[in-house]
Design an enzyme around this catalytic site. Structure first.
Site, PDB file in Angstrom:
ATOM      1  N   ARG A 162      12.312 180.599  13.854  1.00  0.00           N
ATOM      2  CA  ARG A 162      13.705 180.931  14.148  1.00  0.00           C
ATOM      3  C   ARG A 162      13.717 181.983  15.254  1.00  0.00           C
ATOM      4  NH1 ARG A 162      13.365 181.124   8.383  1.00  0.00           N
ATOM      5  NH2 ARG A 162      14.628 179.514   7.353  1.00  0.00           N
ATOM      6  N   HIS A 219      11.907 177.007   4.533  1.00  0.00           N
ATOM      7  CA  HIS A 219      13.145 176.614   3.845  1.00  0.00           C
ATOM      8  C   HIS A 219      12.994 176.867   2.347  1.00  0.00           C
ATOM      9  CE1 HIS A 219      14.477 173.564   7.168  1.00  0.00           C
ATOM     10  NE2 HIS A 219      14.868 174.794   7.431  1.00  0.00           N
ATOM     11  N   LYS A 256      14.072 184.537   6.552  1.00  0.00           N
ATOM     12  CA  LYS A 256      15.331 184.877   5.884  1.00  0.00           C
ATOM     13  C   LYS A 256      15.049 185.518   4.537  1.00  0.00           C
ATOM     14  CE  LYS A 256      18.564 181.593   7.931  1.00  0.00           C
ATOM     15  NZ  LYS A 256      19.522 180.495   7.653  1.00  0.00           N
ATOM     16  N   HIS A 278      16.807 177.402  19.106  1.00  0.00           N
ATOM     17  CA  HIS A 278      16.692 176.677  17.828  1.00  0.00           C
ATOM     18  C   HIS A 278      16.328 175.212  18.051  1.00  0.00           C
ATOM     19  CE1 HIS A 278      17.090 177.634  13.619  1.00  0.00           C
ATOM     20  NE2 HIS A 278      17.661 176.467  13.391  1.00  0.00           N
ATOM     21  N   ARG A 324      12.770 174.575  17.199  1.00  0.00           N
ATOM     22  CA  ARG A 324      12.525 174.454  15.752  1.00  0.00           C
ATOM     23  C   ARG A 324      12.882 173.051  15.257  1.00  0.00           C
ATOM     24  NH1 ARG A 324      12.051 177.691  11.047  1.00  0.00           N
ATOM     25  NH2 ARG A 324      13.533 177.243   9.373  1.00  0.00           N
ATOM     26  N   TYR A 364      15.874 166.305   8.479  1.00  0.00           N
ATOM     27  CA  TYR A 364      14.995 165.834   9.552  1.00  0.00           C
ATOM     28  C   TYR A 364      14.442 164.440   9.272  1.00  0.00           C
ATOM     29  CZ  TYR A 364      15.243 170.618  11.207  1.00  0.00           C
ATOM     30  OH  TYR A 364      15.697 171.823  11.673  1.00  0.00           O
TER      31      TYR A 364
END
Length: 323
Positions: free
Chosen positions: A172, A291, A196, A265, A268, A300
């Site tokens: 990210r 994730h 995150k 992004h 990514r 994806y």
């Protein structure tokens, strides 16, 4: 709203900063969302947080939607309200416990934080957002973008290194600009990333990215301040910011003649899509991307199916249309 009610917003922001350690972007988004809630409460004549109920929150969400806010933004806005009320309820419980411990006998008069019957945003849902497939660059476009000829200057070496790393490791933007020199292990070919929720993960770095990073590290000292730990620095010698990365990526996309808007992004998205197209396992891609929920990674697989469908249409004798 009353000054006392607004003071709880300040306390909540301090809590987010010290305990949750949100990214600056998320913290600013929460601040805007809760400012919108205060504005709504003032318009509705609500002075205290305990007076807000689920119907008010539904009207708040509907008003946001009517004002043109996208469903995903409304989801984030409601998440901010839920988090704020969870904080208020936790503070109310702590306040009650402290009061009981220090003052035996009848329960003390509850403070302002405790005048709540529950979390009014808990059952409120935003309008369903249409699931958009992420945009990607194909392998040829990515190779073209990264074929930056030697320029003989530090900035070009830096840009090549950061773009190679974005694509090689699927980082990210916030993760990239947060890297220190010590985050990178050139010998083992890995980088330690803080994702995150301040969750750390170790991600492999590809051969071409390692080569570009070594070149950059040889030149980094010509730009970096002596006390700067950041892996990527700007002209002023300080840590490179997100806006600067966005601007440099867009610049190189134009220089390389890609003809599409390229943002950080996109690397990514392309990283995940290309891994799956090459037979990568979904669970492994989830780990690499950091994730928390595999459903986030599954989007994806739709891109992978589109890729396979194009191959089928172009090659299968029963699929090809007659001219």
């Amino acid at each position: 709203m009353t000054p006392a009610a607004l003071e709880w917003l300040t306390r909540f922001r301090r809590y987010l900063s010290s305990e949750r350690r949100l990214s600056a972007h998320t913290d600013q988004s929460y601040a805007r969302d809760l400012a919108a809630l205060v504005k709504f409460c003032d318009r509705e004549g609500i002075a205290e947080w305990g007076a807000l109920d689920s119907q008010h929150v539904r009207r708040f969400a509907a008003h946001s939607h009517k004002g043109g806010l996208a469903p995903r933004s409304i989801q984030r806005r409601l998440s901010a309200v839920r988090s704020f009320y969870a904080f208020l309820l936790r503070e109310a419980a702590s306040e009650t416990a402290r009061s009981a411990a220090t003052r035996p006998g009848p329960p003390a008069r509850r403070g302002r934080s405790a005048r709540l019957s529950g979390n009014p945003a808990l059952e409120v849902r935003a309008p369903k957002a249409a699931r958009r497939l992420p945009q990607t660059l194909d392998a040829d476009q990515m190779a073209r973008l990264l074929q930056i000829p030697p320029q003989g200057d530090s900035l070009s070496s830096r840009d090549r290194a950061l773009m190679e790393l974005l694509y090689s490791s699927g980082l990210r933007l916030a993760e990239l600009v947060g890297l220190d020199v010590s985050s990178l292990d050139l010998k083992d070919g890995v980088v330690q990333v803080l994702g995150k929720g301040r969750k750390a993960r170790i991600v492999p770095v590809g051969r071409l990215a390692l080569r570009a990073l070594r070149t950059w590290l040889q030149q980094r000292a010509t730009l970096a301040r002596h006390d700067e730990n950041a892996l990527f620095v700007g002209r002023n010698g300080a840590r490179l910011g997100p806006r600067a990365v966005q601007a440099r990526v867009a610049l190189w996309a134009r220089r390389q003649g890609l003809g599409v808007h390229v943002h950080p992004h996109l690397f990514r998205h392309s990283f995940a899509s290309h891994l799956l197209e090459s037979g990568g396992e979904l669970r492994g891609v989830q780990e690499l991307l950091g994730h928390a929920d595999i459903s986030t990674t599954q989007i994806y697989t739709h891109l992978d199916f589109q890729h396979l469908a194009r191959i089928y249409d172009a090659t299968h004798p029963r699929a090809r249309r007659k001219a």
